[in-house]
Design an enzyme around this catalytic site. Structure first.
Site, mmCIF file in Angstrom:
data_model
loop_
_atom_site.group_PDB
_atom_site.id
_atom_site.type_symbol
_atom_site.label_atom_id
_atom_site.label_comp_id
_atom_site.label_asym_id
_atom_site.label_seq_id
_atom_site.Cartn_x
_atom_site.Cartn_y
_atom_site.Cartn_z
ATOM 1 N N TYR A 119 0.737 -1.317 0.214
ATOM 2 C CA TYR A 119 -0.144 0.439 -0.052
ATOM 3 C C TYR A 119 1.044 1.489 0.309
ATOM 4 O O TYR A 119 2.003 1.368 0.925
ATOM 5 C CB TYR A 119 -0.908 0.010 0.938
ATOM 6 C CG TYR A 119 -1.318 0.803 1.558
ATOM 7 C CD1 TYR A 119 -2.777 1.029 0.697
ATOM 8 C CD2 TYR A 119 -1.184 2.580 1.663
ATOM 9 C CE1 TYR A 119 -3.867 2.404 1.017
ATOM 10 C CE2 TYR A 119 -2.221 3.892 1.877
ATOM 11 C CZ TYR A 119 -3.306 3.574 1.654
ATOM 12 O OH TYR A 119 -4.143 4.439 1.509
ATOM 13 N N GLU A 207 -3.990 7.516 -3.954
ATOM 14 C CA GLU A 207 -3.681 6.350 -3.293
ATOM 15 C C GLU A 207 -3.375 4.679 -4.465
ATOM 16 O O GLU A 207 -4.316 4.576 -5.409
ATOM 17 C CB GLU A 207 -5.354 6.491 -2.534
ATOM 18 C CG GLU A 207 -4.817 4.623 -2.156
ATOM 19 C CD GLU A 207 -6.389 4.368 -0.890
ATOM 20 O OE1 GLU A 207 -7.055 4.338 -2.265
ATOM 21 O OE2 GLU A 207 -6.261 4.321 -0.352
#
Ligand code: ADP
Ligand code: MG
Length: 399
Positions: A119, A207
């Site tokens: 992530y 993101e």
């Protein structure tokens, strides 16, 4: 403003960032054509909606056993049947709410052999006024659960805007991802590219979830979400052109056409206010009186009668609205103009819900006279507290 995954990937590729090949498709035929342009034999068909959680999402029209919004396909025929099943149907994910979102676009992309998912995101951290990196070894579909259950697995740091991105920031990202050798170097390069892309496009959020390590040792962006600062869009006509208004709240789209700052909320009391600060205070005082605002709406400093009428109609389009509170301080804006707009709009829409108006400032007496002589059931209020109490009481009375 948000954009689709495929648009974000095309944008990131311009900054040298590695993304799998892929093509957007609006129809089954286009999806087939897209697949034929890819090397195969593994394809992924991805629903393009402005919401995450697609992989674990469910299509409303299909059974509980049906696959979600991110599907692996092993042949062009497989791409075709999945595209046929997904297009036009409604995908419900943790981020769409129960109503879900209709899938009108697909992204047909190369299937990647994933060794591990990570992530990585960048966002504007308001507390420090800097851009923050958020990094975790636990990428994939459950980052919210990681943040909740094992926050120690998430590393966050910010970049001083005066110095900008430095090599040590890249090393911090690679270290947080626990990468060695070539992957470590790739992560450092990627961090810099992402930061550059973020700054150059006036991004507010970028993101990557997941960022993946492939079986052959490459770092690849597999999912990308980007939001941009609306106030900076005038500097980026190319990005503004990516706007997909079908993904936005129709009332918010209409409001933006009239240059009104409108945000839909969950309550039942519609608000029309001039000035963002006064609008916030109005929402607070409604809550203080035990009710909830249905929207935030700032009509701005120099609103015309037409703008007030448009604002009024937009508020009333929300079926949850059971009463309206108008709170205007006439400084640049004159109270009689506002009153004219309110009366015209209330007549126009054949207003059926209680309306409380608090006017103060320039031409307040003329304004109040217009309301009083309108023949409409408008409740006049003297100050902000009085107005909030009155609208909450009126809505209770009408219920
Ligand atoms: P969402 O976050 O909306 O669920 P993602 O794009 O992150 O959608 O996809 C969900 C999961 O599907 C990923 O975590 C990854 O495991 C898998 N996936 C997505 N794209 C690909 C791809 N091109 N190749 C292989 N697997 C993929
Ligand atoms: Mg994702």
């Amino acid at each position: 403003m948000n954009i689709h995954e495929y648009q974000a990937k095309e944008l990131l590729a311009k900054f040298g960032i590695a993304v799998p090949a892929g093509h957007a498709a609006l129809s089954v035929d286009e999806a087939v054509a897209a697949a034929k342009q890819l090397p195969g034999p593994l394809y992924v068909v991805k629903a393009q909606i402005h919401a995450g959680g697609r992989g674990k999402g469910k299509f409303k029209e299909l059974g509980a056993e049906a696959k979600g919004g991110v599907r692996l396909a092993k042949s062009v025929e497989d791409v075709e049947s999945n595209a046929r099943e997904m297009l036009g149907n409604t995908l419900v994910t943790v981020q769409t709410g129960d109503v879900g979102k209709e899938v009108n676009r697909l992204y047909v992309t190369d299937g990647v052999d994933i060794a591990k998912e990570y992530y990585l995101s960048l966002l504007v951290d308001r507390a420090t006024g800097r851009i923050a990196f958020v990094v975790s070894t636990e990428g994939g579909m459950d980052i919210e659960a990681v943040a909740h259950d094992t926050p120690e697995k998430i590393t966050t740091f910010t970049v001083d805007p005066a110095g900008g991105f430095q090599p040590h920031h890249g090393r911090a990202v690679a270290f947080a991802l626990k990468l060695k050798g070539s992957l470590n170097k790739q992560a450092q390069v990627l961090a810099k590219q992402l930061y550059d892309a973020f700054i150059a496009t006036d991004c507010s959020m970028l993101e990557i979830n997941p960022l993946v390590e492939t079986d052959d040792g490459k770092l690849v962006v597999l999912d990308a979400k980007m939001s941009f600062d609306s106030n900076a869009l005038y500097r980026h006509p190319d990005i503004e052109a990516l706007r997909d208004t079908t993904e936005e709240d129709p009332a918010e789209v209409e409001a933006s056409e009239y240059d009104l700052a409108y945000i839909k909320l969950d309550g039942n009391i519609g608000c029309m206010v001039n000035g963002a600060g006064l609008a916030m205070a109005t929402m607070d005082i409604i809550k203080l009186n035990g009710a909830f605002p249905a929207n935030f709406l700032d009509v701005g400093g120099g609103a015309s009668r037409e703008k007030v009428t448009a604002a009024f109609k937009i508020i009333l389009k929300d079926p949850a609205v059971e009463g309206i509170l108008v709170n205007i301080f006439g400084g640049i804006m004159k109270c009689d103009v506002i009153a004219d707009g309110i009366v015209a709009a209330a007549r126009d829409v054949n207003l059926q819900v209680p309306l409380v108006v608090r006017l103060e400032g320039t031409n307040v007496e003329q304004g109040k006279a217009i309301l009083d002589n309108s023949g409409l059931a408008i409740v006049s209020a003297d100050d902000l507290g009085d107005a909030a109490r009155k609208i909450v009481a009126e809505v209770k009375k009408a219920a």
